[in-house]
Design a protein around this motif. Structure first.
Motif, short mmCIF file in Angstrom:
data_model
loop_
_atom_site.label_atom_id
_atom_site.label_comp_id
_atom_site.label_asym_id
_atom_site.label_seq_id
_atom_site.Cartn_x
_atom_site.Cartn_y
_atom_site.Cartn_z
N VAL A 14 6.32 8.72 6.98
CA VAL A 14 5.67 8.37 5.83
C VAL A 14 5.89 9.30 4.82
O VAL A 14 6.17 10.67 4.46
CB VAL A 14 4.33 8.44 6.54
N ASN A 47 9.70 6.03 5.51
CA ASN A 47 8.88 4.61 6.46
C ASN A 47 8.07 4.11 5.04
O ASN A 47 7.04 4.39 4.65
CB ASN A 47 8.10 4.56 7.51
N GLU A 48 8.58 2.73 4.79
CA GLU A 48 7.60 1.76 3.84
C GLU A 48 6.42 0.28 4.59
O GLU A 48 5.65 0.13 4.14
CB GLU A 48 8.11 1.42 2.60
N ASP A 49 6.85 1.13 6.12
CA ASP A 49 6.29 -0.61 6.62
C ASP A 49 4.55 0.18 6.33
O ASP A 49 4.05 -1.08 6.91
CB ASP A 49 6.56 0.00 8.35
N PHE A 50 3.76 1.08 6.22
CA PHE A 50 2.81 1.84 6.41
C PHE A 50 2.11 0.88 4.76
O PHE A 50 2.89 1.76 4.14
CB PHE A 50 2.37 2.86 6.56
N ASP A 51 1.59 0.16 4.31
CA ASP A 51 0.97 -0.07 2.89
C ASP A 51 -0.28 0.78 2.89
O ASP A 51 -0.89 1.64 3.66
CB ASP A 51 0.51 -1.62 2.90
N ALA A 52 0.53 0.98 1.26
CA ALA A 52 -1.06 2.14 0.73
C ALA A 52 -2.98 1.62 1.48
O ALA A 52 -2.76 2.58 1.29
CB ALA A 52 -1.12 1.38 -0.88
N GLU A 53 -3.15 0.89 1.49
CA GLU A 53 -4.20 0.61 1.76
C GLU A 53 -4.27 1.31 3.63
O GLU A 53 -5.47 1.71 3.01
CB GLU A 53 -4.23 -0.74 2.04
N ASP A 54 -3.05 1.07 4.50
CA ASP A 54 -3.22 1.80 5.50
C ASP A 54 -3.42 3.13 5.42
O ASP A 54 -3.82 4.02 6.27
CB ASP A 54 -1.83 1.45 6.55
N LYS A 65 2.12 9.83 -0.25
CA LYS A 65 0.99 8.85 0.20
C LYS A 65 -0.76 8.60 0.79
O LYS A 65 -1.34 8.44 0.80
CB LYS A 65 1.40 7.52 0.70
N SER A 85 -4.21 4.90 3.03
CA SER A 85 -5.42 5.48 2.55
C SER A 85 -6.15 5.93 3.70
O SER A 85 -7.11 6.58 3.48
CB SER A 85 -5.64 4.46 1.20
#
Ligand SMILES: [Fe+2]
Ligand SMILES: [Fe+2]
Length: 352
Positions: free
Chosen positions: A170, A118-125, A174, A127
């Motif tokens: 996820v 799932n790439e819906d979560f961006d890196a900031e979320d 990450k 992190s």
């Protein structure tokens, strides 16, 4: 051939096996047996202390190049007898029967289909999610004292959160973080080791309640470091820092063995995570034939991986691929080779 299929011992074994199987079939429609080096996983449950018959079974199946057996309800006496006779021979392979399927274990990434991460979560979320969990681990760790019983509710909550992320597919890489400062090291390390070990167990296809127990055990694997007395350990002369730190598996296991409601895996993993697959490492084992639990074996791999990751901060930073190859080339006997394969192949898939 060791004995023919009509030999008395085959008959005896078949009878015994059928009675064990029918008990399991009462609760389940099929039985999946996976062989991971010297361990058996039956219906996603790692078996320990299998006794001489279990060890023999594993040895014989491995000799045939098999690592997965699937038994379906309805398996007959004659199928089982033929199957046991196949295992007993020194030559030839094992056939599949209507109710007995055999094969090899491949990395099947459990419910995590790497293709559809799932790439819906961006890196900031991601992190900030991980930072939140690390802060919680810190909070829970700060409550730990040798004079107080541990309350595991907080740790359980953290593991459940990570399991939820896994269900959302996820990308696990990450969720692991390098520690920002020396002060943060132990909380970040505990969290990373938990995530990496849950990942390994999931890829191996272990049951979800096992993933939960493994996560808790991994979060607490180094708890003994907080419990080593500050003053000298022996009366004659104080122990060196290194001698002291080597006692953390023992302190951790003793502490965790008395915690209410805690999985047995936690004290076992705390005690065994610095053992090597070949039985070396520490604490030194007095009895020769005890082997590391499969969960401790996974934690040892995650521990090594995360330590490489953290120490590489102070050298030139190592990429995941380089770390994977360092695990692969670590001296023979350090880790369970099947689990190393499982871990590194899944990691490769996750980063490619
Ligand atoms: Fe440790
Ligand atoms: Fe550790």
């Amino acid at each position: 051939m060791l004995y023919s299929k009509d030999h008395a011992s085959v008959n005896e074994l078949t009878k015994k096996a059928l009675s064990i199987l029918s008990e399991i079939f009462d609760k389940s429609d099929s039985i999946e047996i996976i062989i991971v080096e010297d361990d058996l996983i039956v219906n996603k449950n790692p078996m320990r202390e299998m006794g001489i018959h279990g060890d023999n079974f594993v040895k014989r199946i491995k000799r045939k190049g098999m690592s997965r057996i699937h038994l379906l309800k309805g398996v007959t006496h004659s199928e089982l007898k033929q199957f046991i006779a196949d295992i007993a021979t020194t030559t030839g392979g094992i056939k599949s029967y209507q109710h007995i399927k055999t094969g090899v274990v491949d990395v099947h990434i459990g419910n995590v289909e790497i293709d559809s991460l799932n790439e819906d979560f961006d890196a900031e979320d991601l992190s900030s999610f991980t930072s939140e969990q690390i802060a919680k681990v810190r909070e829970e760790y700060n409550k730990i004292s040798p004079f107080k019983k541990l309350n595991i509710a907080g740790f359980e909550e953290i593991v459940v959160k990570f399991l939820m992320m896994l269900q959302k597919k996820v990308n696990i890489l990450k969720l692991i973080k390098p520690p920002r400062s020396f002060d943060q090291y132990s909380y970040t390390h505990a969290t990373n080791v938990a995530v990496l070990t849950i990942f390994q167990a999931e890829v191996l296809g272990l049951r979800e309640d096992m993933l939960h127990d493994i996560g808790i055990a991994a979060l607490l694997h180094d708890v003994g470091k907080l419990l080593i007395p500050k003053d000298g350990l022996n009366k004659e002369g104080s122990a060196t820092g290194e001698e002291k730190i080597k006692l953390h598996p023992l302190y951790g296991a003793q502490y965790l063995a008395n915690v209410d409601g805690l999985t047995r895996l936690a004290p076992i993993a705390a005690f065994e995570h610095h053992l090597r697959y070949d039985g070396q490492g520490y604490p030194e084992l007095k009895t020769g034939n005890r082997k590391q639990h499969i969960c401790s074996q996974m934690i040892a791999i995650s521990d090594f991986f995360d330590t490489l990751r953290s120490t590489s901060l102070y050298r030139t930073s190592l990429g995941v691929k380089e770390m994977i190859s360092l695990i692969r080339t670590k001296d023979e006997g350090a880790f369970n080779p099947f689990l190393v394969n499982n871990f590194t192949r899944a990691m490769h898939l996750a980063i490619s």
